[in-house]
Write a protein that holds these residues in place. Sequence first.
Motif, PDB file in Angstrom:
ATOM      1  N   TRP A   1      21.864   6.268  20.170  1.00 40.30           N
ATOM      2  CA  TRP A   1      21.805   4.808  20.291  1.00 40.30           C
ATOM      3  C   TRP A   1      20.427   4.370  20.756  1.00 40.30           C
ATOM      4  CZ3 TRP A   1      25.319   1.593  18.359  1.00 40.30           C
ATOM      5  CH2 TRP A   1      26.546   2.146  17.996  1.00 40.30           C
ATOM      6  N   HIS A   2      19.835   5.128  21.670  1.00 40.84           N
ATOM      7  CA  HIS A   2      18.483   4.806  22.123  1.00 40.84           C
ATOM      8  C   HIS A   2      17.469   5.039  20.999  1.00 40.84           C
ATOM      9  CE1 HIS A   2      20.046   4.353  26.134  1.00 40.84           C
ATOM     10  NE2 HIS A   2      20.567   5.569  26.087  1.00 40.84           N
ATOM     11  N   ALA A   3      17.658   6.131  20.254  1.00 36.39           N
ATOM     12  CA  ALA A   3      16.768   6.415  19.136  1.00 36.39           C
ATOM     13  C   ALA A   3      16.881   5.338  18.055  1.00 36.39           C
ATOM     14  CB  ALA A   3      17.087   7.788  18.549  1.00 36.39           C
ATOM     15  N   GLY A   4      18.073   4.804  17.862  1.00 39.72           N
ATOM     16  CA  GLY A   4      18.243   3.707  16.902  1.00 39.72           C
ATOM     17  C   GLY A   4      17.485   2.462  17.327  1.00 39.72           C
ATOM     18  N   THR A   5      17.459   2.213  18.622  1.00 41.39           N
ATOM     19  CA  THR A   5      16.696   1.073  19.131  1.00 41.39           C
ATOM     20  C   THR A   5      15.198   1.295  18.915  1.00 41.39           C
ATOM     21  OG1 THR A   5      18.413   0.693  20.785  1.00 41.39           O
ATOM     22  CG2 THR A   5      16.276  -0.344  21.178  1.00 41.39           C
ATOM     23  N   VAL A   6      14.734   2.518  19.143  1.00 41.79           N
ATOM     24  CA  VAL A   6      13.325   2.842  18.893  1.00 41.79           C
ATOM     25  C   VAL A   6      13.011   2.679  17.408  1.00 41.79           C
ATOM     26  CG1 VAL A   6      11.645   4.734  18.915  1.00 41.79           C
ATOM     27  CG2 VAL A   6      13.120   4.346  20.890  1.00 41.79           C
ATOM     28  N   LEU A   7      13.945   3.083  16.568  1.00 39.75           N
ATOM     29  CA  LEU A   7      13.757   2.949  15.121  1.00 39.75           C
ATOM     30  C   LEU A   7      13.581   1.488  14.710  1.00 39.75           C
ATOM     31  CD1 LEU A   7      13.790   4.886  12.657  1.00 39.75           C
ATOM     32  CD2 LEU A   7      16.152   4.230  12.342  1.00 39.75           C
ATOM     33  N   GLN A   8      14.325   0.606  15.342  1.00 43.46           N
ATOM     34  CA  GLN A   8      14.168  -0.825  15.035  1.00 43.46           C
ATOM     35  C   GLN A   8      12.774  -1.300  15.450  1.00 43.46           C
ATOM     36  OE1 GLN A   8      16.599  -1.859  13.133  1.00 43.46           O
ATOM     37  NE2 GLN A   8      17.579   0.077  13.653  1.00 43.46           N
ATOM     38  N   GLY A   9      12.292  -0.809  16.577  1.00 42.24           N
ATOM     39  CA  GLY A   9      10.936  -1.151  17.012  1.00 42.24           C
ATOM     40  C   GLY A   9       9.887  -0.636  16.048  1.00 42.24           C
ATOM     41  N   LEU A  10      10.095   0.565  15.510  1.00 46.90           N
ATOM     42  CA  LEU A  10       9.153   1.111  14.537  1.00 46.90           C
ATOM     43  C   LEU A  10       9.144   0.286  13.249  1.00 46.90           C
ATOM     44  CD1 LEU A  10       9.764   4.945  14.961  1.00 46.90           C
ATOM     45  CD2 LEU A  10       7.769   3.613  15.694  1.00 46.90           C
ATOM     46  N   LEU A  11      10.308  -0.193  12.855  1.00 43.80           N
ATOM     47  CA  LEU A  11      10.361  -1.047  11.670  1.00 43.80           C
ATOM     48  C   LEU A  11       9.618  -2.353  11.917  1.00 43.80           C
ATOM     49  CD1 LEU A  11      11.321  -1.576   8.801  1.00 43.80           C
ATOM     50  CD2 LEU A  11      13.517  -2.306   9.729  1.00 43.80           C
ATOM     51  N   LEU A  12       9.768  -2.896  13.108  1.00 42.32           N
ATOM     52  CA  LEU A  12       9.010  -4.105  13.448  1.00 42.32           C
ATOM     53  C   LEU A  12       7.509  -3.826  13.433  1.00 42.32           C
ATOM     54  CD1 LEU A  12      11.205  -5.554  16.314  1.00 42.32           C
ATOM     55  CD2 LEU A  12      10.716  -6.662  14.134  1.00 42.32           C
ATOM     56  N   LEU A  13       7.101  -2.674  13.948  1.00 44.86           N
ATOM     57  CA  LEU A  13       5.685  -2.314  13.943  1.00 44.86           C
ATOM     58  C   LEU A  13       5.146  -2.094  12.529  1.00 44.86           C
ATOM     59  CD1 LEU A  13       5.216   0.085  16.982  1.00 44.86           C
ATOM     60  CD2 LEU A  13       4.212  -2.169  16.630  1.00 44.86           C
ATOM     61  N   SER A  14       6.008  -1.645  11.629  1.00 49.22           N
ATOM     62  CA  SER A  14       5.556  -1.455  10.244  1.00 49.22           C
ATOM     63  C   SER A  14       5.235  -2.790   9.588  1.00 49.22           C
ATOM     64  CB  SER A  14       6.597  -0.680   9.437  1.00 49.22           C
ATOM     65  OG  SER A  14       7.740  -1.477   9.219  1.00 49.22           O
ATOM     66  N   GLY A  15       5.602  -3.872  10.249  1.00 47.70           N
ATOM     67  CA  GLY A  15       5.216  -5.191   9.768  1.00 47.70           C
ATOM     68  C   GLY A  15       3.715  -5.381   9.764  1.00 47.70           C
ATOM     69  N   LEU A  16       2.989  -4.534  10.476  1.00 45.75           N
ATOM     70  CA  LEU A  16       1.526  -4.578  10.416  1.00 45.75           C
ATOM     71  C   LEU A  16       1.017  -4.129   9.050  1.00 45.75           C
ATOM     72  CD1 LEU A  16       0.727  -3.084  13.934  1.00 45.75           C
ATOM     73  CD2 LEU A  16       0.605  -5.492  13.233  1.00 45.75           C
ATOM     74  N   LEU A  17       1.808  -3.329   8.349  1.00 43.02           N
ATOM     75  CA  LEU A  17       1.422  -2.868   7.010  1.00 43.02           C
ATOM     76  C   LEU A  17       1.733  -3.914   5.938  1.00 43.02           C
ATOM     77  CD1 LEU A  17       2.756   0.775   7.306  1.00 43.02           C
ATOM     78  CD2 LEU A  17       0.381   0.020   7.478  1.00 43.02           C
ATOM     79  N   HIS A  18       2.821  -4.649   6.128  1.00 45.03           N
ATOM     80  CA  HIS A  18       3.203  -5.713   5.186  1.00 45.03           C
ATOM     81  C   HIS A  18       4.127  -6.675   5.914  1.00 45.03           C
ATOM     82  CE1 HIS A  18       4.735  -7.646   1.519  1.00 45.03           C
ATOM     83  NE2 HIS A  18       3.600  -7.230   0.981  1.00 45.03           N
ATOM     84  N   TRP A  19       3.938  -7.956   5.671  1.00 48.90           N
ATOM     85  CA  TRP A  19       4.711  -8.984   6.376  1.00 48.90           C
ATOM     86  C   TRP A  19       6.206  -8.895   6.089  1.00 48.90           C
ATOM     87  CZ3 TRP A  19       7.682 -12.306   3.625  1.00 48.90           C
ATOM     88  CH2 TRP A  19       7.396 -12.459   2.269  1.00 48.90           C
TER      89      TRP A  19
ATOM     90  N   SER B   1       0.826  -1.208   0.000  1.00 47.07           N
ATOM     91  CA  SER B   1       0.000   0.000   0.000  1.00 47.07           C
ATOM     92  C   SER B   1       0.863   1.261   0.000  1.00 47.07           C
ATOM     93  CB  SER B   1      -0.918  -0.004   1.217  1.00 47.07           C
ATOM     94  OG  SER B   1      -0.143   0.117   2.392  1.00 47.07           O
ATOM     95  N   GLY B   2       0.204   2.372  -0.250  1.00 52.16           N
ATOM     96  CA  GLY B   2       0.888   3.661  -0.204  1.00 52.16           C
ATOM     97  C   GLY B   2       1.376   3.984   1.194  1.00 52.16           C
ATOM     98  N   ALA B   3       0.618   3.557   2.203  1.00 49.08           N
ATOM     99  CA  ALA B   3       1.036   3.787   3.590  1.00 49.08           C
ATOM    100  C   ALA B   3       2.316   3.016   3.899  1.00 49.08           C
ATOM    101  CB  ALA B   3      -0.076   3.364   4.549  1.00 49.08           C
ATOM    102  N   ALA B   4       2.429   1.810   3.359  1.00 56.80           N
ATOM    103  CA  ALA B   4       3.636   1.014   3.587  1.00 56.80           C
ATOM    104  C   ALA B   4       4.840   1.663   2.905  1.00 56.80           C
ATOM    105  CB  ALA B   4       3.438  -0.406   3.081  1.00 56.80           C
ATOM    106  N   ILE B   5       4.640   2.158   1.691  1.00 54.91           N
ATOM    107  CA  ILE B   5       5.739   2.829   0.988  1.00 54.91           C
ATOM    108  C   ILE B   5       6.139   4.099   1.733  1.00 54.91           C
ATOM    109  CG2 ILE B   5       6.388   4.020  -1.148  1.00 54.91           C
ATOM    110  CD1 ILE B   5       4.676   1.969  -2.653  1.00 54.91           C
ATOM    111  N   ALA B   6       5.163   4.851   2.216  1.00 56.95           N
ATOM    112  CA  ALA B   6       5.464   6.063   2.983  1.00 56.95           C
ATOM    113  C   ALA B   6       6.221   5.712   4.271  1.00 56.95           C
ATOM    114  CB  ALA B   6       4.175   6.805   3.308  1.00 56.95           C
ATOM    115  N   ALA B   7       5.831   4.630   4.912  1.00 54.12           N
ATOM    116  CA  ALA B   7       6.526   4.204   6.133  1.00 54.12           C
ATOM    117  C   ALA B   7       7.964   3.817   5.827  1.00 54.12           C
ATOM    118  CB  ALA B   7       5.790   3.036   6.778  1.00 54.12           C
TER     119      ALA B   7
END
Length: 162
Positions: A119-137, A92-98
């Motif tokens: 370093w803490h922000a990088g860890t949060v970024l990894q969590g956000l990438l994992l959460l973007s898995g809701l948009l596409h597996w 989806s477009g939302a996945a591409i935007a993410a």
Amino acid sequence: MTGPVEERPGKGVPAEGASSEDAPTDGAPTDGVPTEGAQAEGAQAEGGGQRRSGLRNPDKAVRGLGAGTLALEALVLLLAIQPIRVVGGDLSGAAIAAIVALAVACVALAGQMKRAWAWHAGTVLQGLLLLSGLLHWSLFALGVMFALVWAYALHVRRVILG
């Protein structure tokens, strides 16, 4: 390459290209360069102990590791858009935007690795990438891979910096 004339360890013979006149006779350092023992004593006197990692600048090496990891992540995320669309379909477009937003965040954060919070922000970024898995597996799969790489980078940081 040419450089300063060095004496071979344990020998009174100068290194390649040096004449016997260049060799010190009493074991005194030449050209103002301290001997290994003097360097070790100076390091202990200044820092209270020897460096654990053996790196000249361990902070800079660790920052480079973090920045390189995030830059590689940004590149992989951007290059993954088309194969995900072709193979996985239904991106989806939302996945591409993410994906684009995460890649931009990775690049911005890679430039901020001097800061302790990065370093803490990088860890949060990894969590956000994992959460973007809701948009596409496939984004979840990329999130797992890069979370493991980030965890390894954090481990190396802890080992080197203590």
